[in-house]
Design an enzyme around this catalytic site. Structure first.
Site, PDB file in Angstrom:
ATOM      1  N   GLY A 129     -12.179   1.340  -2.741  1.00 33.02           N
ATOM      2  CA  GLY A 129     -12.180   1.879  -1.398  1.00 33.02           C
ATOM      3  C   GLY A 129     -10.951   1.430  -0.632  1.00 33.02           C
ATOM      4  O   GLY A 129     -10.309   0.427  -0.971  1.00 33.02           O
ATOM      5  N   CYS A 130     -10.608   2.161   0.414  1.00 35.53           N
ATOM      6  CA  CYS A 130      -9.392   1.854   1.175  1.00 35.53           C
ATOM      7  C   CYS A 130      -9.525   0.527   1.924  1.00 35.53           C
ATOM      8  O   CYS A 130      -8.614  -0.309   1.891  1.00 35.53           O
ATOM      9  CB  CYS A 130      -9.048   2.997   2.114  1.00 35.53           C
ATOM     10  SG  CYS A 130     -10.428   3.580   3.124  1.00 35.53           S
TER      11      CYS A 130
END
Length: 318
Positions: A129-130
């Site tokens: 995930g970012c």
């Protein structure tokens, strides 16, 4: 000859970025761009910024069998939908940009700076995930050196593109352009993967409080990590040594800046201390190092290509 690649979910922000990056990649060719809504429509019509790069290529339906010649698939699809697609792909190499496989031990967790050897030996990678990327890179040197032993606060501000190509109330850019707000405080879905990766690196006695925030900009994630460590360690030297062989991590003085990493695969990091109190800052492009460029970095690794291939481009100042 270049390796043919399929991109599932090629109309979203992540899919657009993958198409842009692979348009000039010397080792890969996009042979299939898949989209249920745009099947039969020319890629250039949906993405005018790609005019001249994908002449003749039309979106195809994800329900259609993938041609046997396509050896690699990138899944830029909504969370919860990648699993069904992956099950149809046989033994093809896969990089999944959703969160469907991030806690699956059969898939390599795709932060190359902390897991390069496992990724290179794998055929299936779960792209992080970012928020998790920004946090893991900020804290990995401390985790590896057994220096995470206290509560950690992660205040992370993201741009509106992180909410996807289809606007919703509260994430639509005009709703946040002149505003700042927190959301999913202490409950964000990326927190468990941060904890999992830091523990894999060797940290054990720590607790994380993640505070995600919506920022008034389009691209980027700025991470501020607050923690305590022993006073005797030269932290800047520790970070520079840890990332000495990481071509996309730059240890900075002062503060990182989002605009300097926009549309790149770079993560800029700075570390500050006052006694035992430590603040680590990191900046990434949420659609770049937090998503598509990192997926290409992982694609390079699982296909035996130098990890920097197609990704060494400087950021901009404006």
């Amino acid at each position: 000859m270049s390796t043919p690649v399929a991109i599932y979910g090629a109309t979203g922000y992540g899919g657009q970025e993958l198409l842009r990056l692979l348009a000039t990649h010397p080792e890969f060719t996009v042979a299939a761009a898949l989209s249920r809504k745009q099947a039969g429509v020319a890629v250039e019509k949906v993405h005018p910024q790609l005019a001249g790069f994908y002449e003749g290529l039309e979106f195809s339906s994800p329900e259609a069998p993938l041609p046997h010649a396509i050896e690699v698939a990138l899944l830029a699809v909504p969370h919860g939908t990648a699993t069904a697609i992956a099950e149809t792909l046989g033994d093809r190499r896969i990089v999944d940009l959703s969160r469907d496989y991030r806690d699956d031990d059969d898939w390599a967790y795709g932060v190359p700076e902390t897991n390069r050897a496992n990724i290179a030996e794998s055929r299936r990678v779960a792209n992080p995930g970012c928020f998790a990327t920004g946090a893991v890179l900020a804290l990995a040197p401390l985790a590896r050196n057994s220096m995470l032993w206290d509560d950690i606060t992660l205040a992370q501000t993201t741009g509106s593109s992180g909410s996807g190509a289809w606007a919703k109330q509260g994430t639509h850019h005009p709703e946040r352009a002149q505003d700042m707000r927190a959301y999913k405080v202490l409950t964000h879905q990326h927190e468990p993967e941060v904890v999992r990766e830091l523990r894999r690196l060797g940290a054990s006695k720590f607790d994380i409080a993640m505070i995600p925030q919506s920022g008034p900009f389009a691209r980027g994630i700025f991470t501020v990590a607050h923690l305590r460590t022993p006073e005797s360690v030269d932290l800047e030297a520790l970070y520079r040594k840890f990332y000495a062989d990481a071509p996309f991590v730059r240890v900075r003085e002062g503060t990182p800046t989002l605009r300097h990493v926009a549309r790149t695969n770079f993560c800029d990091i700075a570390v500050h201390r006052r006694g035992e109190r430590v603040v680590v800052l990191s900046a990434i492009d949420n659609l770049g190092k937090g998503m598509a460029t990192q997926a290409i970095q992982n694609l390079n690794l699982i296909c035996g290509v130098a990890e920097t291939t197609g990704l060494l481009a400087p950021g901009a100042n404006l």
